[in-house]
Design an enzyme around this catalytic site. Structure first.
Site, short mmCIF file in Angstrom:
data_model
loop_
_atom_site.label_atom_id
_atom_site.label_comp_id
_atom_site.label_asym_id
_atom_site.label_seq_id
_atom_site.Cartn_x
_atom_site.Cartn_y
_atom_site.Cartn_z
CG HIS A 260 55.48 -90.69 -4.55
ND1 HIS A 260 56.13 -89.52 -4.45
CD2 HIS A 260 54.60 -90.97 -3.70
CE1 HIS A 260 55.46 -89.01 -3.34
NE2 HIS A 260 54.82 -89.89 -2.86
CG ASP B 243 48.73 -89.44 1.93
OD1 ASP B 243 49.00 -89.76 2.91
OD2 ASP B 243 49.50 -88.98 1.05
#
Length: 415
Positions: A194, A308
């Site tokens: 991430h 996203d």
């Protein structure tokens, strides 16, 4: 079996609420805190404690089914619902949801969730966090009433089969992207890290040099620490629109050039880049991701783009998948409201040949994470997020352990 009462309690989440716009405008990180002026309405500070509401459904035989209402870390950003505070929303649940559930038979997950999704207050749907938590409790109630696992209820009602293999788990590092990467490698995380690349100057680099250096470090670290050559984790890095910030959100050739450099730095590992740009509104974001995907695919660059920002609701996920805006969508579980929408989003992506990443936020609870695992085991997304928490410790343990329990219980039944 009937629902005879609904009880709510205040809860804490596994992380914080952060004012994303304030951070992008230069709020200064100091230890665990941020200092700067707030930008997003509702925030009293750039970072504040995450809150949730536990919703407990009391069944007539005394069993208690429950779920947790939780909202994403970056509440109020990218078209999301506003900041979710327990004291503001417990009265809403008591007034509008409790009367609709008490006396109902806990016999249909889909049916009760459709009822929940239809409730409106002042002409608006209930906050996504409320629908998220109450639908978890509904799924648990139906499972307990019928003596099935939650994943079996989902599979039965949606015509799927429960996975007999673990779903790849994606772990988050937070800002501690070096030490936490070591933990991920040692624990064998399938997708990592991430990395939280949410600042151009400090994390991406004015020319992208800092991220490129980090990807190279990550590659070398896996090669050094892994216990087997068979361990080939996917590198999934969320850049929060910063690549578009330095090259231009629709400058596809320049962004593709940079992605090719990152691909080379990551080899022999596969690379995913989440949120390469933030175009500040839904339609342009879709077009920019679609354009960059076409450029990347045309040039044969082996980097997957993950949608996203501005891809929040079930309708958004369908829209991005239909237009092939990127290669994969993060299905941000609290943003979709009822968990029935998570199920439908994963299945829709799979139908369209679009990657399905069942994600969410570090700012969830152990319970919301466990229920999400059950949804994933019934729908088989490409990966599932380790949550709650911004580290690899608690979230990875909670998600991994719930998945292994499901696999062991179903195997025991067959034997």
């Amino acid at each position: 079996m009937k629902i005879v009462d609904v009880v709510c309690s205040k809860a804490r989440t596994g992380f914080f609420f952060d004012d994303q716009r304030a951070i992008k405008k230069g709020a200064v990180s100091d230890g665990a805190a941020y200092f700067g002026e707030t930008v997003t309405p509702g925030f009293k500070s750039v970072r504040q404690a995450g809150e949730a509401i536990s919703v407990m459904l009391i069944l007539e035989d005394g069993q208690i089914a429950w779920g947790d209402c939780a909202a994403v870390q970056y509440s109020g950003a990218g078209g999301r619902d506003p900041l979710f505070l327990a004291e503001d929303f417990i009265p809403i649940i008591d007034k509008y949801i409790k009367p609709e559930l008490v006396g109902k038979e806990a016999d249909s997950f889909k049916g009760l969730c459709e009822m929940l999704e239809s409730i409106q207050v002042d002409g608006k749907r209930l906050h996504t966090a409320i629908r998220y938590g109450v639908s978890q409790a509904i799924l648990d109630a139906v499972a307990k009433s019928s003596k099935r696992l939650m994943c079996e209820v989902v599979a039965d009602e949606y015509g799927t089969t429960v996975s007999e293999e673990p779903i790849p788990v994606f772990t988050q590092s937070g800002d501690n992207r070096y030490d936490n990467a070591d933990k991920m490698i040692l624990k064998g995380a399938a997708v990592m890290p991430h990395a939280l690349i949410n600042n151009v100057k400090l994390k991406l680099g004015e020319h992208g040099e800092l991220l490129k250096e980090y990807v190279g470090w990550l590659r070398d670290r896996v090669l050094k620490l892994r216990h087997s050559e068979d361990y080939m984790p996917v590198f999934h890095i969320d850049v929060y629109g910063t690549i578009g910030a330095i090259f231009g959100v629709d400058n596809y050739p320049a962004m593709a050039d940079y992605l090719a450099e990152l691909e080379e730095a990551a080899k022999p590992f596969h690379l995913r880049i989440e949120g390469p740009m933030d175009a500040e509104e839904r339609e342009k974001q879709m077009l920019c991701l679609k354009g960059l995907r076409e450029e990347v695919d045309r040039r044969g660059i082996d980097v997957e783009l993950v949608a996203d920002e501005w891809c929040n609701t079930l309708e958004d996920v369908k829209y991005f998948a239909d237009n092939k805006a990127g290669h994969m969508a993060q299905i941000k579980t609290p943003d979709l409201g009822g968990i029935n929408n998570i199920v439908e989003a994963v299945l829709y992506c799979k139908e369209k040949g679009f990657g399905a990443y069942q994600g969410g936020t570090c700012n969830e609870t152990d319970r919301s994470a466990q229920v999400c695992v059950n949804c994933a085991m019934a729908t088989k997304p490409d990966q599932i997020l380790a949550k709650p928490g911004m580290g690899v410790d608690e979230g990875y343990m909670i998600v991994y352990n719930e998945m292994e329990r499901i696999l062991a219980l179903r195997k025991a039944r067959k034997n």
